[in-house]
Enzyme design. Structure first.
Site, PDB file in Angstrom:
ATOM      1  N   VAL A   1       7.313   4.155   2.503  1.00 15.46           N
ATOM      2  CA  VAL A   1       7.553   4.929   3.722  1.00 15.46           C
ATOM      3  C   VAL A   1       9.012   5.365   3.757  1.00 15.46           C
ATOM      4  O   VAL A   1       9.910   4.623   3.350  1.00 15.46           O
ATOM      5  CB  VAL A   1       7.168   4.120   4.982  1.00 15.46           C
ATOM      6  CG1 VAL A   1       8.003   2.880   5.118  1.00 15.46           C
ATOM      7  CG2 VAL A   1       7.284   4.971   6.225  1.00 15.46           C
TER       8      VAL A   1
ATOM      9  N   MET B   1       0.797  -1.211   0.000  1.00 14.99           N
ATOM     10  CA  MET B   1       0.000   0.000   0.000  1.00 14.99           C
ATOM     11  C   MET B   1       0.838   1.273   0.000  1.00 14.99           C
ATOM     12  O   MET B   1       0.419   2.285   0.542  1.00 14.99           O
ATOM     13  CB  MET B   1      -0.937  -0.001   1.218  1.00 14.99           C
ATOM     14  CG  MET B   1      -2.008  -1.061   1.161  1.00 14.99           C
ATOM     15  SD  MET B   1      -3.041  -0.961  -0.311  1.00 14.99           S
ATOM     16  CE  MET B   1      -3.826   0.622  -0.044  1.00 14.99           C
TER      17      MET B   1
ATOM     18  N   ASP C   1      -5.329  -4.399  11.735  1.00 14.87           N
ATOM     19  CA  ASP C   1      -4.158  -4.966  11.056  1.00 14.87           C
ATOM     20  C   ASP C   1      -3.036  -5.199  12.067  1.00 14.87           C
ATOM     21  O   ASP C   1      -1.878  -4.937  11.795  1.00 14.87           O
ATOM     22  CB  ASP C   1      -3.702  -4.030   9.939  1.00 14.87           C
ATOM     23  CG  ASP C   1      -2.728  -4.705   8.968  1.00 14.87           C
ATOM     24  OD1 ASP C   1      -2.824  -5.933   8.795  1.00 14.87           O
ATOM     25  OD2 ASP C   1      -1.873  -4.005   8.398  1.00 14.87           O
TER      26      ASP C   1
END
Length: 292
Positions: free
Chosen positions: A26, A23, A134
């Site tokens: 970072v 997704m 999650d």
């Protein structure tokens, strides 16, 4: 990922790549206004290009930013640079629980203390109506000074785009907002599936009891040093989650009886018979740590 190193997003100067997953990406960055290091997550195109989904994501992040607890990694804000939205997050130093577990089981006393801090974080979020969704070792950081920080609270809901009844479309089940340090996207998906509650794996509506399940799976893995639900494919793992019952005899002999009972209650497949509130787990762990 290295292409962004040295670039500046708003007042954040990117200094290093930290990881990428299913997704997005970072990075480590310096907040030049406040002179502090942060983590920034660059939103993936499928979120940015969907106006409705982006709006829903922004509303969700505003709720998450209200979380303020020593065991929860903070969300500083949702920023934008050159039309590209990104999240500014607290940068937590140290290894994550996934890295720690790669070295094997954790001593019972240490595992209970880690679990108690995770329960503290979950309880704070649940009291504010926020479900993690999650929870897994990659989302738990162990700082050098012994503090536990839980990452990515509620972002699974913000990413996925749930249906009105709170259930997740099947495609969303394979997505995780966690940024993996290494490995393929398939590895990220596989790692997520192993900690899903049975109702989440089936795409049904979830509430805080899904986090109670994932918490139980984490505690089991810390005590035993191996995954409770494993398989070569996502389908194999989900099948194990839905059908396999945990063998409490596999726990170390030093595991307190109360903790065995706690795990049994956290890992009930029917959420109606599962431990209903993580606060109960926190109290059990505190008593076990105190030896009472």
């Amino acid at each position: 990922m290295a292409d962004l190193i040295g670039q500046t997003f708003a007042h954040y100067r990117v200094t290093a790549a930290l990881g990428a997953g299913g997704m997005g990406e970072v990075y480590r960055a310096t907040d030049t206004n406040l002179n502090r290091d942060v983590a920034i997550k660059v939103l993936p195109p499928e979120v940015v290009e969907d106006t409705e989904r982006l709006g829903r994501f922004k509303r969700e992040v505003h709720l998450l930013a209200a979380l303020n607890h020593p065991n929860i990694a903070a969300i500083y804000g949702l920023e934008e640079a050159d039309g590209k939205p990104f999240l500014a997050l607290e940068l937590v130093e140290g290894e994550d629980l996934k890295e720690r577990l790669a070295r094997g089981a954790i001593a019972v006393d240490e595992a209970l203390e880690i679990a108690e801090q995770i329960a503290e974080a979950l309880e704070e979020a649940h009291n504010k109506g926020i479900v993690h969704r999650d929870l897994k070792p990659a989302n738990v950081k162990l700082t050098p000074d012994g503090k536990v920080k839980v990452l990515d609270f509620g972002l699974a809901k913000a990413w996925s785009g749930e249906t009105p009844d709170g259930s997740a479309p099947s495609a969303a089940l394979s997505q995780s907002p966690t940024m993996a340090n290494t490995g393929t996207i398939a590895g990220v998906i596989l790692g997520t599936a192993a900690y899903m509650s049975p109702e989440q794996a089936r795409g049904k509506p979830v509430d805080k009891r899904a986090d109670v399940w994932s918490f139980g799976v984490l505690l089991w893995e810390m005590l035993t040093g191996h995954s409770l639900f494993a398989g070569d494919t996502v389908t194999d793992v989900i099948a194990a989650v839905v059908t396999k019952e945990p063998d409490l005899d596999a726990l170390p002999s030093k595991t307190p009886r109360s903790v065995r009972r706690l795990l049994s209650r956290c890992l009930r497949k029917d959420p109606r018979t599962r431990l209903p509130d993580i606060g109960g787990a926190r109290l059990e762990l505190q008593d076990a740590i105190a030896g009472t």
